[in-house]
Design a protein around this motif. Structure first.
Motif, mmCIF file in Angstrom:
data_model
loop_
_atom_site.group_PDB
_atom_site.id
_atom_site.type_symbol
_atom_site.label_atom_id
_atom_site.label_comp_id
_atom_site.label_asym_id
_atom_site.label_seq_id
_atom_site.Cartn_x
_atom_site.Cartn_y
_atom_site.Cartn_z
ATOM 1 N N LEU A 161 57.105 13.636 23.651
ATOM 2 C CA LEU A 161 56.063 12.623 23.823
ATOM 3 C C LEU A 161 54.773 13.239 24.365
ATOM 4 O O LEU A 161 53.689 12.983 23.832
ATOM 5 C CB LEU A 161 56.558 11.512 24.761
ATOM 6 C CG LEU A 161 55.517 10.425 25.043
ATOM 7 C CD1 LEU A 161 55.134 9.684 23.760
ATOM 8 C CD2 LEU A 161 56.016 9.441 26.092
ATOM 9 N N ARG A 164 53.034 15.182 21.651
ATOM 10 C CA ARG A 164 52.394 14.342 20.636
ATOM 11 C C ARG A 164 51.170 13.628 21.198
ATOM 12 O O ARG A 164 50.175 13.429 20.499
ATOM 13 C CB ARG A 164 53.401 13.314 20.106
ATOM 14 C CG ARG A 164 54.441 13.945 19.187
ATOM 15 C CD ARG A 164 55.472 12.931 18.736
ATOM 16 N NE ARG A 164 56.375 13.494 17.740
ATOM 17 C CZ ARG A 164 57.435 12.861 17.257
ATOM 18 N NH1 ARG A 164 57.727 11.642 17.689
ATOM 19 N NH2 ARG A 164 58.198 13.433 16.360
ATOM 20 N N LEU A 202 60.894 4.505 24.691
ATOM 21 C CA LEU A 202 59.903 4.660 23.620
ATOM 22 C C LEU A 202 60.388 5.665 22.582
ATOM 23 O O LEU A 202 60.249 5.449 21.377
ATOM 24 C CB LEU A 202 58.555 5.124 24.197
ATOM 25 C CG LEU A 202 57.475 5.276 23.126
ATOM 26 C CD1 LEU A 202 56.886 3.913 22.763
ATOM 27 C CD2 LEU A 202 56.372 6.234 23.538
ATOM 28 N N ILE A 206 60.626 4.055 19.144
ATOM 29 C CA ILE A 206 59.409 4.163 18.328
ATOM 30 C C ILE A 206 58.977 5.612 18.091
ATOM 31 O O ILE A 206 58.765 6.026 16.955
ATOM 32 C CB ILE A 206 58.248 3.375 18.997
ATOM 33 C CG1 ILE A 206 58.575 1.874 19.004
ATOM 34 C CG2 ILE A 206 56.931 3.632 18.262
ATOM 35 C CD1 ILE A 206 57.567 1.009 19.740
ATOM 36 N N CYS A 216 53.344 1.467 17.799
ATOM 37 C CA CYS A 216 53.367 2.088 19.131
ATOM 38 C C CYS A 216 52.209 1.615 20.013
ATOM 39 O O CYS A 216 51.047 1.663 19.596
ATOM 40 C CB CYS A 216 53.307 3.606 18.978
ATOM 41 S SG CYS A 216 53.405 4.455 20.559
ATOM 42 N N ARG A 219 49.276 4.272 20.630
ATOM 43 C CA ARG A 219 48.572 4.893 19.506
ATOM 44 C C ARG A 219 47.115 5.232 19.844
ATOM 45 O O ARG A 219 46.627 6.302 19.493
ATOM 46 C CB ARG A 219 48.628 3.985 18.280
ATOM 47 C CG ARG A 219 47.946 4.637 17.086
ATOM 48 C CD ARG A 219 48.391 4.079 15.767
ATOM 49 N NE ARG A 219 47.988 4.996 14.701
ATOM 50 C CZ ARG A 219 48.463 4.974 13.488
ATOM 51 N NH1 ARG A 219 49.384 4.111 13.169
ATOM 52 N NH2 ARG A 219 48.039 5.831 12.589
ATOM 53 N N CYS A 222 46.908 8.410 21.825
ATOM 54 C CA CYS A 222 47.796 9.494 21.382
ATOM 55 C C CYS A 222 47.088 10.370 20.352
ATOM 56 O O CYS A 222 46.600 9.882 19.330
ATOM 57 C CB CYS A 222 49.064 8.896 20.778
ATOM 58 S SG CYS A 222 50.163 10.129 20.068
ATOM 59 N N GLY A 225 48.983 10.143 17.058
ATOM 60 C CA GLY A 225 48.850 8.803 16.499
ATOM 61 C C GLY A 225 47.459 8.567 15.932
ATOM 62 O O GLY A 225 47.294 8.039 14.830
HETATM 63 S S1 SF4 Z 1 51.384 6.988 18.404
HETATM 64 FE FE1 SF4 Z 1 53.086 7.894 17.251
HETATM 65 S S2 SF4 Z 1 53.265 10.016 17.944
HETATM 66 FE FE2 SF4 Z 1 51.993 8.898 19.434
HETATM 67 S S3 SF4 Z 1 53.408 8.238 21.021
HETATM 68 FE FE3 SF4 Z 1 53.251 6.571 19.565
HETATM 69 S S4 SF4 Z 1 54.900 6.874 18.065
HETATM 70 FE FE4 SF4 Z 1 54.636 8.792 19.234
#
Ligand code: SF4
Length: 231
Positions: A161, A164, A202, A206, A216, A219, A222, A225
């Protein structure tokens, strides 16, 4: 060095904001599941590399046999204990680890959790890590959830997490990730307990291996994301 590759907007994202977004979605998780410290400690050791449903089956077996405490299960032979925890996979290894921890618990603290988990945290953590088969994630779970000690639990979900999100490097070590988080959130026991639980929720729900970024709540903050890497 963690985080030097990040864009400004990502660097400024606060972990406390991320926690708040997760809390809004999942509510307080009330972790760790368990009726008492014995059950939490046993569950933490059994949870290594296996789904929680399997741990629940093993805990049920231990309860039905009347040995769901470290003092009681320490009286079993290793193969007897292994037979009760078969659902958790690697049951021979886990039986050995449980018995080793139970004997340590008896020798160090006479099965008194308050004594076991008392004292200076770094020394305590090092002594538990010295027990064969207990890695940092398990030891920190024991300390936080069974011992109410202020130690953040890091796991593979946390690593995935934070990477990402664009906050830490993909190969950041356990200690680097733990340090990164602890420097950025208030030193609060309830927060430490629930934040780890939220991350696990999470990532199971997701932010999976193939994430559902469209669903999510993170997003907008992120890196992966926002970049549409997984669309
Ligand atoms: S936006 Fe996508 S990659 Fe980022 S935390 Fe949420 S699910 Fe994970």
């Amino acid at each position: 060095m963690i985080g030097l590759h990040l864009g400004e907007n990502m660097k400024q994202t606060k972990l406390t904001d991320i926690y708040r977004l997760l809390l809004e979605l999942y509510g307080n998780r009330g972790w760790w599941p368990g009726e008492n410290q014995d059950e939490i400690a046993i569950g933490a050791i059994l949870a290594q590399s296996v789904a929680w449903q399997n741990v629940e089956k093993a805990l049920r077996n231990l309860k039905q046999r009347g040995v769901c405490s470290l003092a009681k299960l320490a009286e079993l032979e290793q193969d007897e204990l292994a037979a009760l925890i078969v659902p958790t996979l690697y049951y021979n290894q886990k039986a050995e680890r449980l018995l080793r921890f139970a004997r340590y618990f008896q020798a160090e603290a006479g099965y008194d959790f308050a004594r076991l988990f008392s004292g200076e945290i770094n020394g305590l953590r090092s002594r538990l890590l010295f027990l064969k088969g207990l890695g940092p994630e398990t030891v920190d779970s024991l300390l936080l959830y069974a011992g109410d000690r202020l130690v953040f639990v890091v796991d593979a979900y946390t690593r995935r997490l934070l990477y990402r999100l664009g906050l830490t490097a993909e190969k950041a070590s356990y200690d680097e990730l733990q340090d990164y988080i602890c420097r950025r959130i208030p030193r609060d026991l309830a927060l430490y307990k629930d934040f780890h639980a939220q991350i696990v929720c999470l990532c199971k729900d997701i932010c999976k291996a193939k994430p559902r970024c469209g669903d999510c709540p993170l997003r907008e903050v992120c890196q992966a994301g926002r970049s549409g890497s997984f669309d």
